[in-house]
Scaffold this motif. Structure first.
Motif, PDB file in Angstrom:
ATOM      1  N   ASP A   1      -6.058   4.084  -0.175  1.00 29.75           N
ATOM      2  CA  ASP A   1      -4.978   3.638  -0.128  1.00 29.75           C
ATOM      3  C   ASP A   1      -4.326   2.642  -1.303  1.00 29.75           C
ATOM      4  OD1 ASP A   1      -2.714   3.396   0.731  1.00 29.75           O
ATOM      5  OD2 ASP A   1      -3.223   2.017   2.502  1.00 29.75           O
ATOM      6  N   PRO A   2      -3.960   3.201  -2.863  1.00 28.34           N
ATOM      7  CA  PRO A   2      -3.503   2.505  -3.778  1.00 28.34           C
ATOM      8  C   PRO A   2      -2.515   1.813  -3.416  1.00 28.34           C
ATOM      9  CG  PRO A   2      -3.165   5.460  -4.196  1.00 28.34           C
ATOM     10  CD  PRO A   2      -4.031   5.090  -2.982  1.00 28.34           C
TER      11      PRO A   2
ATOM     12  N   GLU B   1      -9.657   1.012  -0.702  1.00 27.27           N
ATOM     13  CA  GLU B   1      -9.809   1.923  -1.346  1.00 27.27           C
ATOM     14  C   GLU B   1      -9.273   3.491  -0.324  1.00 27.27           C
ATOM     15  OE1 GLU B   1     -12.506   4.395  -3.403  1.00 27.27           O
ATOM     16  OE2 GLU B   1     -12.533   2.384  -3.111  1.00 27.27           O
TER      17      GLU B   1
ATOM     18  N   ASN C   1       0.978  -1.535   0.262  1.00 19.76           N
ATOM     19  CA  ASN C   1       0.225   0.212  -0.300  1.00 19.76           C
ATOM     20  C   ASN C   1       0.404   0.495   0.099  1.00 19.76           C
ATOM     21  OD1 ASN C   1      -1.646  -2.201   1.687  1.00 19.76           O
ATOM     22  ND2 ASN C   1      -2.675  -0.698   0.080  1.00 19.76           N
TER      23      ASN C   1
ATOM     24  N   HIS D   1      -5.894   1.649  -8.448  1.00 15.00           N
ATOM     25  CA  HIS D   1      -6.264   2.473  -7.722  1.00 15.00           C
ATOM     26  C   HIS D   1      -7.443   1.486  -7.165  1.00 15.00           C
ATOM     27  CE1 HIS D   1      -4.706   6.071  -7.171  1.00 15.00           C
ATOM     28  NE2 HIS D   1      -4.146   5.485  -8.403  1.00 15.00           N
ATOM     29  N   GLY D   2      -8.264   1.172  -6.081  1.00 16.43           N
ATOM     30  CA  GLY D   2      -9.327   0.468  -6.105  1.00 16.43           C
ATOM     31  C   GLY D   2      -9.593   0.065  -5.383  1.00 16.43           C
TER      32      GLY D   2
END
Length: 151
Positions: A135-136, A133, A107, A129-130
């Motif tokens: 925190d890429p 949520e 992360n 991403h995603g």
């Protein structure tokens, strides 16, 4: 050599079993270094770091990420952190990797892991991403020595 205090044993019981990804590995059958230093050895797709007192960390390497090596888990007991265990596990993972490239991810908020990866020669190669949520996930690559000049 890395040494670790004996007080982490309660965090890592000797009958710990790690499962997932189609394998089940009982970590009780591990070698111990007679001089008390951390010893890293490969167990199928799991690398284990231990001292005479017990397990201090492990690293799972799988080959399901586009048929490349991928460190899916790196875990070091909290009392053993900052003593080079994670670094040794990542170096051992790279040395035993069966593919030309070894990937991992963490992360964006995991700054200690990012610093460790950069310190031992991994480079950031992308972000997704995603997954978590807000925190890429940052992906890292370690190109192994035999292929570094080709890239």
């Amino acid at each position: 050599m890395v040494t670790v205090e004996d007080d982490f044993v309660s965090l890592w019981p000797p009958d710990l079993v790690v499962g997932g990804g189609g394998y089940l590995l009982d970590l009780r059958a591990r070698e111990r270094s007679p001089n008390g230093h951390v010893q890293v050895r490969r167990e199928r797709s799991v690398l284990v770091a231990s001292t005479p007192a017990g397990l201090v960390g492990y690293c799972v390497v799988e080959y399901t990420f586009f048929e490349q090596g991928f460190v899916t888990m790196l875990m070091v007991a909290e009392p053993a952190r900052g003593h080079g265990v994670g670094e040794r596990l990542l170096r051992a993972a790279a040395a035993s990797c069966q593919t030309a490239k070894l990937f991992t991810s963490t992360n964006l908020s995991n700054h200690p892991m990012q610093r460790l990866l950069q310190r031992v020669g991994w480079r950031s190669v992308g972000m997704v991403h995603g997954l978590d949520e807000g925190d890429p996930e940052v992906f890292y690559l370690r190109t192994l020595p035999s292929t570094e000049s080709a890239e």
